[in-house]
Design an enzyme around this catalytic site. Structure first.
Site, PDB file in Angstrom:
ATOM      1  N   GLY A 201       3.300  11.898  -1.309  1.00  0.00           N
ATOM      2  CA  GLY A 201       3.326  12.206   0.121  1.00  0.00           C
ATOM      3  C   GLY A 201       4.645  11.951   0.811  1.00  0.00           C
ATOM      4  O   GLY A 201       4.761  12.145   2.009  1.00  0.00           O
ATOM      5  N   LYS A 204       8.448  15.104  -1.692  1.00  0.00           N
ATOM      6  CA  LYS A 204       9.225  15.579  -2.829  1.00  0.00           C
ATOM      7  C   LYS A 204       9.091  17.086  -3.000  1.00  0.00           C
ATOM      8  O   LYS A 204      10.086  17.805  -3.131  1.00  0.00           O
ATOM      9  CB  LYS A 204       8.759  14.876  -4.120  1.00  0.00           C
ATOM     10  CG  LYS A 204       8.926  13.378  -4.075  1.00  0.00           C
ATOM     11  CD  LYS A 204       8.448  12.712  -5.350  1.00  0.00           C
ATOM     12  CE  LYS A 204       6.958  12.848  -5.574  1.00  0.00           C
ATOM     13  NZ  LYS A 204       6.137  12.162  -4.581  1.00  0.00           N
ATOM     14  N   GLU A 420     -15.076 -11.070   7.772  1.00  0.00           N
ATOM     15  CA  GLU A 420     -13.849 -10.580   8.405  1.00  0.00           C
ATOM     16  C   GLU A 420     -13.170 -11.685   9.198  1.00  0.00           C
ATOM     17  O   GLU A 420     -11.943 -11.782   9.213  1.00  0.00           O
ATOM     18  CB  GLU A 420     -14.144  -9.375   9.309  1.00  0.00           C
ATOM     19  CG  GLU A 420     -14.676  -8.142   8.574  1.00  0.00           C
ATOM     20  CD  GLU A 420     -13.823  -7.718   7.393  1.00  0.00           C
ATOM     21  OE1 GLU A 420     -12.593  -7.899   7.439  1.00  0.00           O
ATOM     22  OE2 GLU A 420     -14.394  -7.211   6.406  1.00  0.00           O
ATOM     23  N   ASP A 495     -11.573  -7.001  -2.310  1.00  0.00           N
ATOM     24  CA  ASP A 495     -10.688  -8.149  -2.093  1.00  0.00           C
ATOM     25  C   ASP A 495     -10.320  -8.783  -3.432  1.00  0.00           C
ATOM     26  O   ASP A 495      -9.160  -9.069  -3.694  1.00  0.00           O
ATOM     27  CB  ASP A 495     -11.392  -9.227  -1.255  1.00  0.00           C
ATOM     28  CG  ASP A 495     -11.697  -8.741   0.155  1.00  0.00           C
ATOM     29  OD1 ASP A 495     -11.022  -7.803   0.600  1.00  0.00           O
ATOM     30  OD2 ASP A 495     -12.606  -9.303   0.773  1.00  0.00           O
TER      31      ASP A 495
HETATM   32  P1  ADP Z   1       4.932  14.790  -2.363  1.00  0.00           P
HETATM   33  O1  ADP Z   1       5.259  16.030  -3.129  1.00  0.00           O
HETATM   34  O2  ADP Z   1       6.038  13.785  -2.351  1.00  0.00           O
HETATM   35  O3  ADP Z   1       3.640  14.183  -2.732  1.00  0.00           O
HETATM   36  P2  ADP Z   1       4.739  16.641  -0.214  1.00  0.00           P
HETATM   37  O4  ADP Z   1       6.076  17.272  -0.282  1.00  0.00           O
HETATM   38  O5  ADP Z   1       3.622  17.398  -0.815  1.00  0.00           O
HETATM   39  O6  ADP Z   1       4.785  15.187  -0.825  1.00  0.00           O
HETATM   40  O7  ADP Z   1       4.444  16.285   1.304  1.00  0.00           O
HETATM   41  C1  ADP Z   1       3.249  16.626   1.906  1.00  0.00           C
HETATM   42  C2  ADP Z   1       3.469  17.064   3.330  1.00  0.00           C
HETATM   43  O8  ADP Z   1       3.936  15.999   4.126  1.00  0.00           O
HETATM   44  C3  ADP Z   1       4.516  18.136   3.451  1.00  0.00           C
HETATM   45  O9  ADP Z   1       3.967  19.391   3.305  1.00  0.00           O
HETATM   46  C4  ADP Z   1       5.043  17.929   4.855  1.00  0.00           C
HETATM   47  O10 ADP Z   1       4.284  18.645   5.778  1.00  0.00           O
HETATM   48  C5  ADP Z   1       4.826  16.470   5.108  1.00  0.00           C
HETATM   49  N1  ADP Z   1       6.101  15.755   4.982  1.00  0.00           N
HETATM   50  C6  ADP Z   1       6.420  14.838   4.041  1.00  0.00           C
HETATM   51  N2  ADP Z   1       7.668  14.364   4.244  1.00  0.00           N
HETATM   52  C7  ADP Z   1       8.160  15.015   5.302  1.00  0.00           C
HETATM   53  C8  ADP Z   1       9.411  14.974   5.993  1.00  0.00           C
HETATM   54  N3  ADP Z   1      10.409  14.156   5.624  1.00  0.00           N
HETATM   55  N4  ADP Z   1       9.572  15.788   7.058  1.00  0.00           N
HETATM   56  C9  ADP Z   1       8.586  16.606   7.437  1.00  0.00           C
HETATM   57  N5  ADP Z   1       7.398  16.695   6.835  1.00  0.00           N
HETATM   58  C10 ADP Z   1       7.172  15.909   5.784  1.00  0.00           C
HETATM   59 ZN    ZN Z   2     -12.777  -8.598   2.624  1.00  0.00          ZN
END
Ligand code: ADP
Ligand code: ZN
Ligand code: MG
Length: 610
Positions: A201, A204, A420, A495
């Protein structure tokens, strides 16, 4: 046409498989037979079908409405029973049939069913491998890579927020793809392979596409797992085909997403099917070696597990340019948020810098999701702009999962509240644990309650003491249960898992146990497909393994004792938090200040400045 035949075949064999709708129990049939309610009957092997005289009432406990015909299965024990045969043949309209034709027809059905299945598999495979292909066998080895022409790629660096250093590194690649002559003239070698590394996420895939978009070249994208197919040898031939295509379209970019699926250390013994993976990997390596320096094909790859990659992939001449993508900083998060709110109408009270400040550790994908959740929340409330509160709600949702409607007994509720409260209290009194942001006993996601901590701004250094405190905090929930109710609930599973995993890493990876000393031990890693823990050859003796286990236990016991002691010392405060939770279901930092007084100063900030 073929579809029609198929569905007919399916319908027929279906009926054969699950039995007709007028199916009744054999005992029910016998009862009807004895009460002379059977008009006619045909016996086929171990099956009887026929007509009732009058439609009987359905047997007790069944809501099924009976038809005027029936069918029933004769139990194996009854089939040869002479009484049955006599009884049946005494009926005015009885037809008995030999079992053989039945067998034969079953066989026929069986083979037709099989054929139908084969046909279906055939069609599915054909479609998934090559939608336009006419030849089945010929399309087997085709790469299956998605190809994007420059005109399809509207993603450029402008769509990628933050990541300035990564973009800077890739800018050189862009330059090269745009004007290779400039580089060739000076005899400069451009890296053939670029490996993007970072958590899921972090953007990349996005960055790779943006690179191609920025350079205006074709982009061949394939996922590492797509190389791994049921059929041996297909992976390697896919690689060959992919590189062939790329050469014909140079300059261009080949992108292998999630390369760890094929690029894991060879000979790691992934059970049975690792030959295929190794062949595929070898093919990738030899294709990369086969490029001549004048070919303008750049191979990019992405992974979130650089640690498991085969070292051969990382050698000079292969993926030797490494670009690490970190989780965004506060300013980066703000930039990313700005990109994703472009199409979202915001109310005046929305404070994006504040949202960015309270989303420490979020990746780009999570921020995108956050914006979307906020918008959805505004839609649910039938507002026509997103307000700041929507972001707060969305943040809780992204962090803790959706609310669940759960009916809990008072005992369970009270146990959750103390659990909690236990976490919160320990986080409150241990200065090196992150400050408490919010505590709730509203069931969310998989948990019955959540204690949410707010880490201080982006930190990279974690000390040993802090980890011990962290473990005490994790075990504080169940320590509170034990103290108040004198028993543990099953709610502390997560946990315990997290605390154990932390303790194990401290002992095995970070040399934080005196008994074990400054050694790093490789642990079993996860199987890429089965997801199970994979036990590879251990590099240490049975005795060491035992010592490790003892050390992990010692760490956890110490943390648990520390938690129990802290809770015992602050029992009135524990009661106060848990009562507040039972009353309000959710309390935040300000409520805790009211209950417990001003928080003690955190020490965590100091650790940062090493
Ligand atoms: P990875 O391949 O690293 O798992 P992704 O490239 O699939 O991550 O990212 C998922 C989504 O998150 C992208 O389609 C984009 O919309 C959003 N995102 C992630 N990083 C950025 C960034 N630096 N700027 C804008 N959008 C981003
Ligand atoms: Zn707990
Ligand atoms: Mg990706």
């Amino acid at each position: 046409m073929i579809g029609l035949v198929l569905s007919l075949l399916l319908a027929m064999s279906w009926k054969n498989l699950i039995g007709a709708a007028n199916e009744v129990d054999f005992s029910f049939f016998l009862k009807q037979l004895q009460s002379k309610n059977v008009a006619e009957v045909t016996q086929t092997g171990s099956h009887v079908t026929g007509k009732w005289k009058m439609i009987p009432e359905a047997p007790e406990g069944s809501t099924k409405k009976l038809a005027d015909t029936f069918s029933a299965q004769i139990p194996d024990t009854m089939r040869e029973a002479p009484e049955l045969r006599t009884e049946l043949s005494a009926l005015p309209k009885y037809k008995g049939e030999d079992a053989t034709p039945q067998l034969f027809s079953q066989f026929l059905f069986g083979s037709m069913f099989l054929m139908a299945m084969l046909l279906i598999v055939f069609f599915i495979m054909r479609r998934s491998i090559d939608p336009s292909g006419t030849s089945f066998i010929g399309s087997f080895g085709k790469a299956g890579a998605k190809r994007f022409k420059p005109s399809d790629l509207r993603t450029t660096f402008a769509d990628v927020a933050a990541m300035e250093s990564a973009k800077g590194e890739l800018m050189e690649i862009v330059e090269f793809l745009k004007t290779p002559e400039k580089f060739h003239k000076l005899g400069a070698q451009i890296p053939k392979g670029v490996l993007l590394m970072g958590s899921p996420g972090t953007g990349k895939t996005l960055l790779a596409r943006a690179t191609a978009g920025e350079a205006g070249v074709p982009f061949f994208s394939i996922n590492g797992s797509e190389f791994i197919q049921m059929f041996v040898g297909v992976g390697a031939s896919r690689v060959r085909d992919l590189f062939q295509q790329a050469r014909e379209n140079a300059p261009c970019i080949i992108f292998v997403d999630e390369i760890d699926a094929v690029g894991r250390v060879r000979g790691a013994g992934l059970g049975g099917g690792h030959d295929e993976r190794e062949q595929t990997l070898n093919q990738i390596l030899s294709e990369m070696d086969g490029f001549s320096p004048t070919e303008s094909v750049i191979v990019m790859a992405a992974t979130n597990r650089p640690d498991v990659l085969d070292p051969a992939l990382l050698r000079p001449g292969r993926f030797d340019r490494h670009v690490t993508i970190d989780r965004p900083t506060r300013d980066g998060r703000l930039q990313i948020l700005k990109i994703h709110v472009r199409k979202v109408p915001l109310a005046d009270d929305v404070d994006l810098p504040d949202v960015a400040a309270s989303t420490i550790g979020f990746t780009g994908a999570e921020l995108k999701n956050l914006v979307n959740e906020a918008a959805l929340n505004a839609v649910r409330a039938e507002r026509n702009a997103v307000i700041h509160d929507d972001f707060d709600v969305a943040r809780d949702r992204v962090l803790m999962g959706a609310k669940r409607e759960e009916i809990l007994t008072d005992y369970e509720k009270s146990m959750t509240a103390y659990h909690e409260a236990g976490h919160a209290l320990i986080a409150w009194f241990l200065p090196d644990v992150d400050p408490v942001h919010k505590v709730t006993i509203i069931p969310r996601g998989r948990a019955l309650g959540v204690t949410q901590l707010l880490p201080e701004e982006d930190r990279y250094h974690y000390g040993e003491k802090r980890m011990h405190s962290q473990m005490a905090m994790m075990l504080g929930g169940r320590a509170a249960e034990k103290q108040v109710f004198d028993e543990f609930s099953a709610g502390a599973e997560d946990d315990l898992k997290r605390a154990t995993s932390l303790a194990r890493r401290m002992v095995c990876h970070w040399g934080m146990s005196e008994k074990i000393g400054p050694v790093a031990f490789r642990q079993g890693e996860d199987h890429p497909f089965l997801g199970k823990e994979l036990h590879e050859a251990r590099e240490f003796s049975e005795a060491t393994a035992h010592t490790i286990d003892l050390e992990v236990q010692r760490f956890l016991n110490a943390a648990s004792d520390r938690a129990s002691k802290l809770l015992a010392d602050h029992r009135p405060q524990l009661e106060a938090i848990s009562n507040a939770l039972l009353q309000k279901e959710s309390i935040d930092h300000a409520d805790l200040v009211t209950l417990l007084g001003p928080p003690i100063p955190r020490t965590s900030g100091e650790i940062k400045s090493t």
